[in-house]
Structures are given as structure tokens and as C-alpha cells.
Design a protein around this motif. Structure first.
Motif: not given
Length: 323
Positions: A182-188, A232-246
């Protein structure tokens, strides 16, 4: 009220899939651009995970996210997710050093094949004829394209194929973890990033990147253009992780792989002209076209299968409502 929830769920599923596709396509080019100037891929990945960990931690402390704090028991259950994720990205970054973007995407397009094989062995059954044929077509396209690849790099190809294996494993595990715990995308994402750091620090020392990678990074930081690409790579790394898990939690591991296949069409086209371009060979182009056609066919076949599986339940719900 029920209709509203259904609509909201549909929009969230669509948003998750689209955002992951766009972020994934952008990340390939951004990472390639960084690695063309800074080849220390393990250090780059470590910086991306550190940035993710710190961002989520401060967002939680300041109340911008409802993600829970670090829990040891949860971390133990997610340790494999983290290991497979980092192995996937590490091998993917290593492959980008020697493989051009169109061929890299063609190889990564084999992930649905690996997901289907993993699903078969985990008891999900045999795929349909259309799905099987589309996957075979995709694989054949990779072989044909590789035969016409002027810049063939055996090490890079090996890294890309290994990345496909690890990507499959973590997608399956993320889907299971999100559903069972029951974990959210942000928590994972938080657990994944914080568990990654010790493992990655060990790797950059074991591979000999550290401490030279830091001195090279400081030397490169005098270039404004490099700093912009790195940030940009660091920011997009965060965005990619979040959207992939979501996308994986809201939809499924299979949906995430289908989105990856579809975004590859645009990435392959752009890859021929961006970041130095690619030497064009008829065999290479033919293979990429076959690979792309197989990927689109696969996505269409899985969509048809998903709609077909939903139909009986929708009909029975309607009949139940009439009764």
C-alpha cells in the motif's frame, strides 16, 4: 460519486502513462548529453539518487508530501527493488557510452519480451498469438539493425541487454510492492533512493571512479553549459523515478513497458539527428523499422487483450445493476 471516482482514476492512469513516456524519452537524450562530456556514469547515478533522497526528505519535513518516514521493515521488503533499479540504470548508462540512441532504444524495446517470460514463469500463463508474434518481430528487428550498425560496440550491447533483464525484475517487484504494501509512488521512490546511496558509494569506489570523478566534476563545473545539463539531469532523474513508479503502481508493470515501447518511436527518430547523429545503413534502418513496428503491434495487441478481459466484468456489473 462512483462515476467521479472512475473518471478520476482514468485521468490519473492516463496522466501517469503520458508523463512517464515524456520523462523517459527526455532522460535518454539528457543522460547521453552528460555522458558525452562526463563519462563517470556511476557517480552521475549517485548524484541523481542523493538529489532525490534530499528533495523528498525536505518535502516531507516541510509538509509538502504525506510520505511516511523511514521504516526498517519496509526497507527490508524493498531492498531488492532498489538493487534491481540501480543495476538497470547503471548498465543502461554504461551502454549509452558506446551505443547510439536508436540502437539503445531498440534493445530496451525487448523489455516486454522479458516481462512476458517472467510472467509465464510466475504463473500468468501463455501470451496470445498476436503478442507472441509481435515480440518475435521486435527481437528480429534488433538482430537485423545490429548487423547494419557501423558503430557496433560489443561491450555497450552487452550492457544494454543486461539492463533489460534488471529493468524487468524491478518493474515486476514495484508492481507487487505497491499492491501488497500500500505504498505511494513517492514513498517507493524515497526508499529506492535512500537504499541506493550506500550501494552506489561502494560501486564508485570499487570501480575506481572515486575520487577522480569528483575532481573531474569540479573541473567541468566551470562550464555553464555543462552545469545546466548536469542540473537538468538531476531534476529529470527525480521526475523520471516518480513518473515510472507512479505509472507502475497506478497501472501495471506491463503498462509501463508498453509506454516505454511507444515513446521509443519518437526517441528513435530524434536519435538519428540529435547529439551527433548516426551513420545510416539500409540494414540498420530496416531493422529499426521492423523493431518499431513490432513494438507498436505489441502495444496494440496488449491493449486489445486488456479491453477484452474487462468486457465480461463490465457486462456482469450492468446485469447486476438491472437486477
Amino acid at each position: 460519486m462512483m462515476d467521479y471516482n472512475k473518471d478520476t482514476g482514468s485521468y490519473l492512469s492516463l496522466f501517469a502513462a503520458l508523463s512517464y513516456g515524456i520523462a523517459s524519452m527526455a532522460m535518454v537524450f539528457i543522460n547521453k548529453a552528460v555522458l558525452m562530456q562526463y563519462a563517470q556514469s556511476m557517480t552521475l547515478l549517485t548524484l541523481q539518487q542523493l538529489a532525490t533522497t534530499l528533495l523528498i526528505h525536505f518535502a516531507r519535513v516541510m509538509g509538502y508530501t504525506k510520505a511516511t518516514g523511514f521504516n526498517v521493515e519496509t526497507a527490508k521488503r524493498l531492498i531488492l527493488v532498489s538493487l534491481f533499479y540501480n543495476a538497470n540504470v547503471a548498465f543502461a548508462l554504461a551502454s549509452l557510452k558506446g551505443v547510439n540512441i536508436p540502437m539503445y532504444i531498440a534493445i530496451k524495446r525487448l523489455t516486454p519480451l522479458a516481462v512476458l517470460v517472467a510472467g509465464y514463469f510466475s504463473g500468468k500463463g501463455i501470451p496470445t498469438i498476436q503478442v507472441t508474434l509481435s515480440v518475435i518481430l521486435t527481437a528480429a528487428g534488433v538482430i537485423i539493425a545490429a548487423l547494419g550498425d557501423f558503430s557496433f560496440d560489443l561491450f555497450g550491447y552487452g550492457m544494454a541487454f543486461t539492463s533489460v533483464f534488471f529493468q524487468t525484475m524491478y518493474l515486476v517487484l514495484v508492481e507487487r510492492s505497491g499492491a501488497e504494501d500500500g505504498l505511494s509512488s513517492v514513498e517507493i521512490m524515497f526508499y529506492n533512493s535512500i537504499l541506493s546511496v550506500p550501494f552506489l558509494l561502494f560501486l564508485i569506489i570499487a570501480t575506481g571512479e572515486f575520487p577522480d570523478s569528483l575532481s573531474i566534476l569540479f573541473a567541468k563545473s566551470t562550464s555553464l553549459s555543462f552545469l545546466v545539463i548536469l542540473i537538468l539531469s538531476l531534476v529529470m532523474g527525480i521526475i523520471l523515478n516518480y513518473t515510472m513508479f507512479l505509472c507502475t503502481v497506478v497501472n501495471s508493470a506491463l503498462t509501463t513497458t508498453i509506454v516505454g515501447v511507444l515513446k521509443g518511436v519518437g526517441s528513435t527518430t530524434l536519435g538519428f539527428v540529435l547529439l551527433g547523429g548516426v551513420q545510416v545503413h539500409a540494414l540498420n534502418v530496416t531493422g529499426l523499422v521492423i523493431n518499431t513496428a513490432g513494438g507498436i503491434w505489441y502495444s496494440f495487441a496488449k491493449y486489445q487483450q486488456k479491453m477484452k478481459n474487462k468486457l465480461p466484468r463490465v457486462v456482469s456489473d450492468a446485469e447486476a445493476h438491472r437486477k
